[in-house]
Design a protein around this motif. Structure first.
Motif, mmCIF file in Angstrom:
data_model
loop_
_atom_site.group_PDB
_atom_site.id
_atom_site.type_symbol
_atom_site.label_atom_id
_atom_site.label_comp_id
_atom_site.label_asym_id
_atom_site.label_seq_id
_atom_site.Cartn_x
_atom_site.Cartn_y
_atom_site.Cartn_z
ATOM 1 N N LEU A 188 0.848 -1.195 0.000
ATOM 2 C CA LEU A 188 0.000 0.000 0.000
ATOM 3 C C LEU A 188 0.879 1.239 0.000
ATOM 4 C CD1 LEU A 188 -2.746 1.523 0.457
ATOM 5 C CD2 LEU A 188 -2.503 1.007 2.880
ATOM 6 N N ARG A 189 0.740 2.058 -1.036
ATOM 7 C CA ARG A 189 1.525 3.310 -1.074
ATOM 8 C C ARG A 189 0.992 4.282 -0.024
ATOM 9 N NH1 ARG A 189 0.164 9.022 -1.760
ATOM 10 N NH2 ARG A 189 2.194 10.008 -1.801
ATOM 11 N N VAL A 190 1.932 4.854 0.726
ATOM 12 C CA VAL A 190 1.568 5.907 1.681
ATOM 13 C C VAL A 190 2.455 7.121 1.425
ATOM 14 C CG1 VAL A 190 0.696 4.429 3.538
ATOM 15 C CG2 VAL A 190 3.159 4.934 3.415
ATOM 16 N N GLN A 191 2.062 8.261 2.025
ATOM 17 C CA GLN A 191 2.895 9.454 1.968
ATOM 18 C C GLN A 191 4.139 9.213 2.845
ATOM 19 O OE1 GLN A 191 0.439 13.203 2.212
ATOM 20 N NE2 GLN A 191 -1.130 11.721 2.722
ATOM 21 N N GLU A 192 5.110 10.127 2.703
ATOM 22 C CA GLU A 192 6.391 9.922 3.401
ATOM 23 C C GLU A 192 6.253 10.329 4.871
ATOM 24 O OE1 GLU A 192 6.230 12.012 0.411
ATOM 25 O OE2 GLU A 192 8.074 11.630 -0.709
ATOM 26 N N SER A 193 5.704 9.428 5.679
ATOM 27 C CA SER A 193 5.426 9.725 7.092
ATOM 28 C C SER A 193 5.480 8.437 7.906
ATOM 29 C CB SER A 193 4.028 10.356 7.180
ATOM 30 O OG SER A 193 3.267 9.860 8.250
ATOM 31 N N ASP A 194 6.181 8.490 9.041
ATOM 32 C CA ASP A 194 6.247 7.294 9.902
ATOM 33 C C ASP A 194 4.857 6.907 10.395
ATOM 34 O OD1 ASP A 194 8.936 7.211 9.576
ATOM 35 O OD2 ASP A 194 9.425 8.154 11.515
ATOM 36 N N LEU A 195 4.060 7.932 10.692
ATOM 37 C CA LEU A 195 2.701 7.660 11.162
ATOM 38 C C LEU A 195 1.902 6.909 10.096
ATOM 39 C CD1 LEU A 195 0.193 8.012 12.991
ATOM 40 C CD2 LEU A 195 -0.072 10.310 12.028
ATOM 41 N N HIS A 196 2.021 7.351 8.850
ATOM 42 C CA HIS A 196 1.219 6.703 7.809
ATOM 43 C C HIS A 196 1.771 5.332 7.417
ATOM 44 C CE1 HIS A 196 -1.485 10.282 6.508
ATOM 45 N NE2 HIS A 196 -1.450 10.094 7.810
ATOM 46 N N ILE A 197 3.044 5.114 7.641
ATOM 47 C CA ILE A 197 3.590 3.756 7.469
ATOM 48 C C ILE A 197 2.943 2.833 8.513
ATOM 49 C CG2 ILE A 197 5.692 2.358 7.722
ATOM 50 C CD1 ILE A 197 7.232 4.749 6.467
ATOM 51 N N ALA A 198 2.914 3.327 9.744
ATOM 52 C CA ALA A 198 2.293 2.525 10.819
ATOM 53 C C ALA A 198 0.799 2.329 10.551
ATOM 54 C CB ALA A 198 2.513 3.207 12.169
ATOM 55 N N MET A 199 0.172 3.357 9.982
ATOM 56 C CA MET A 199 -1.265 3.268 9.672
ATOM 57 C C MET A 199 -1.527 2.153 8.652
ATOM 58 S SD MET A 199 -3.505 6.332 7.928
ATOM 59 C CE MET A 199 -2.765 6.134 6.282
ATOM 60 N N ALA A 200 -0.703 2.113 7.592
ATOM 61 C CA ALA A 200 -0.885 1.081 6.561
ATOM 62 C C ALA A 200 -0.673 -0.302 7.163
ATOM 63 C CB ALA A 200 0.103 1.309 5.415
ATOM 64 N N GLU A 201 0.317 -0.410 8.033
ATOM 65 C CA GLU A 201 0.594 -1.712 8.649
ATOM 66 C C GLU A 201 -0.541 -2.129 9.581
ATOM 67 O OE1 GLU A 201 4.546 -1.020 10.085
ATOM 68 O OE2 GLU A 201 5.424 -1.394 8.090
ATOM 69 N N ALA A 202 -1.064 -1.143 10.334
ATOM 70 C CA ALA A 202 -2.202 -1.454 11.222
ATOM 71 C C ALA A 202 -3.402 -1.935 10.400
ATOM 72 C CB ALA A 202 -2.580 -0.214 12.030
ATOM 73 N N MET A 203 -3.545 -1.394 9.188
ATOM 74 C CA MET A 203 -4.676 -1.812 8.336
ATOM 75 C C MET A 203 -4.412 -3.148 7.651
ATOM 76 S SD MET A 203 -6.476 1.581 6.710
ATOM 77 C CE MET A 203 -5.128 2.268 5.805
ATOM 78 N N GLY A 204 -3.250 -3.748 7.916
ATOM 79 C CA GLY A 204 -2.980 -5.098 7.423
ATOM 80 C C GLY A 204 -2.075 -5.174 6.210
ATOM 81 N N ALA A 205 -1.686 -4.005 5.661
ATOM 82 C CA ALA A 205 -0.891 -4.001 4.425
ATOM 83 C C ALA A 205 0.593 -3.883 4.744
ATOM 84 C CB ALA A 205 -1.319 -2.815 3.569
ATOM 85 N N SER A 206 1.427 -3.999 3.706
ATOM 86 C CA SER A 206 2.821 -3.597 3.891
ATOM 87 C C SER A 206 2.968 -2.227 3.222
ATOM 88 C CB SER A 206 3.785 -4.659 3.356
ATOM 89 O OG SER A 206 3.944 -4.521 1.989
ATOM 90 N N ALA A 207 3.674 -1.303 3.919
ATOM 91 C CA ALA A 207 3.661 0.102 3.516
ATOM 92 C C ALA A 207 4.808 0.426 2.574
ATOM 93 C CB ALA A 207 3.760 0.977 4.760
#
Ligand code: GCU
Length: 346
Positions: A188-207
């Motif tokens: 899952l593509r995320v913006q360049e942010s540690d928080l959003h990396i963690a968000m993608a991982e919490a949602m079950g994806a790899s960020a």
């Protein structure tokens, strides 16, 4: 207002260096004019970096802002909006505003989180219930005054206020998702942010963090299998062509900021600054109004182009995202912003 749409980064750097040498310093404009220092009625044609297309509500509201500003200041200040990352992706644009080679930019909150962690509070999933709630908070001087001034000393950047990014949801290349488990194994593509990396991982994806402008190709080539954004960008960036399965996770109401080089702002006369502030207020109000219509149109257009929009188990996503606030809020100033934001919810 667009004159040199194809200006490259190298050309821009050269142009700036030449203008600075010729003028002996000072703020430069796109035309090589120099904004007079000391608030004595000088002016500038300000270059504004944007990563959206000319159809996007942000371009429209900013272009109108520029025209009204030019009238209100009798031509002393105007704005040239450069869309489509012409002046660089957001991380570069932020740096260019900081060093004064570009005057203004729209950057996502995720970029500012990397300079001052207090900004991450407004990038948290579920901190805002909806656009109205978000706009109440981000335009309340009592809540955001210190935050918006916090980059002036360190980065020479002033935050002027926010444009909503609306509610963001996940879209995928190979079929809709319903639960976090369906994102297992997906990049899952995320913006360049540690928080959003963690968000993608919490949602079950790899960020996979990635600049916005690289995403279409990223989805097309399979570097990523999924992204998350609002319907307006899904449509205007044509992502629906390569990742047509929109799933309403509604995990986040995102926020963009208008930033300006602090020296340039300080050079404005009181009168021009008052006009600037009034026209910026009118601009974010226009943007919020345009947003609702643009969202409806984007959905209709994407559907006509073959995209599907499906509901998900929203509660299941909300549950996995809930721990992020506690995990990422680590200081009193962040907690105060979070509490103020939540207190403004209805
Ligand atoms: C939205 C937002 C942009 C941001 C983009 C992204 O389109 O308005 O500022 O860059 O999302 O996901 O990168």
């Amino acid at each position: 207002m667009m004159r040199t749409k194809t200006l490259t980064m190298a050309a821009l750097a050269t142009a700036t260096a030449l203008t600075l040498a010729a003028c002996g310093g000072g703020e430069t404009s796109g035309d090589g004019e120099t904004a007079a220092a000391g608030g004595d009625g000088g002016g500038a044609t300000m270059r504004l970096a944007l990563n959206q297309t000319e159809e996007h509500p942000s371009f429209i509201a900013l272009d109108n802002f520029g025209q009204r500003l030019e009238e209100a200041t009798e031509g002393r200040y105007s704005i040239d909006v450069y869309p489509n990352e012409t002046l660089g992706a957001q991380a570069e644009a932020l740096q260019l505003v900081s060093d004064g080679s570009v005057d203004m930019a729209i950057v996502s909150g995720t970029q500012l989180e990397n300079l001052n962690e207090d900004f991450l509070v407004f990038n948290l999933p579920k901190v805002f219930d909806d656009v109205e709630h978000q706009m109440r908070v981000v335009n309340d001087e009592a809540i955001v005054g210190d935050l918006y001034a916090s980059l002036e000393e360190s980065n020479n950047v002033t935050v002027l206020g926010g444009f909503t990014q609306g509610a963001r949801s996940v879209y995928t290349t190979d079929g809709p998702i319903e639960t976090p488990a369906d994102l297992a194994g997906k990049k899952l593509r995320v913006q360049e942010s540690d928080l959003h990396i963690a968000m993608a991982e919490a949602m079950g994806a790899s960020a996979t963090p990635m600049a916005f402008g690289e995403l279409y190709t990223g989805l097309q080539s399979g570097v990523v299998d999924a992204a998350e954004n609002n319907e307006v960008s899904f449509w205007t960036q044509k992502h629906y062509e390569v990742a047509p399965y929109w799933s309403y996770t509604n995990h986040l109401v995102g926020l963009d900021y208008l930033i300006i080089n602090s020296d340039l702002l300080a050079e404005m006369s009181e009168e021009d600054r008052a006009a600037f502030d009034a026209e910026w207020t009118a601009a974010y109000e226009e943007h919020t109004e345009l947003w609702a219509t643009a969202t409806e149109e984007a959905i209709a257009n994407a559907k006509a182009g073959g995209a599907t929009f499906t509901e998900v188990d929203e509660a299941a996503f909300a549950e996995v995202l809930e721990p992020l606030a506690e995990e990422f809020i680590t200081s009193e100033s962040q907690q105060a912003l979070y509490d103020a934001a939540r207190a403004a919810a209805e």
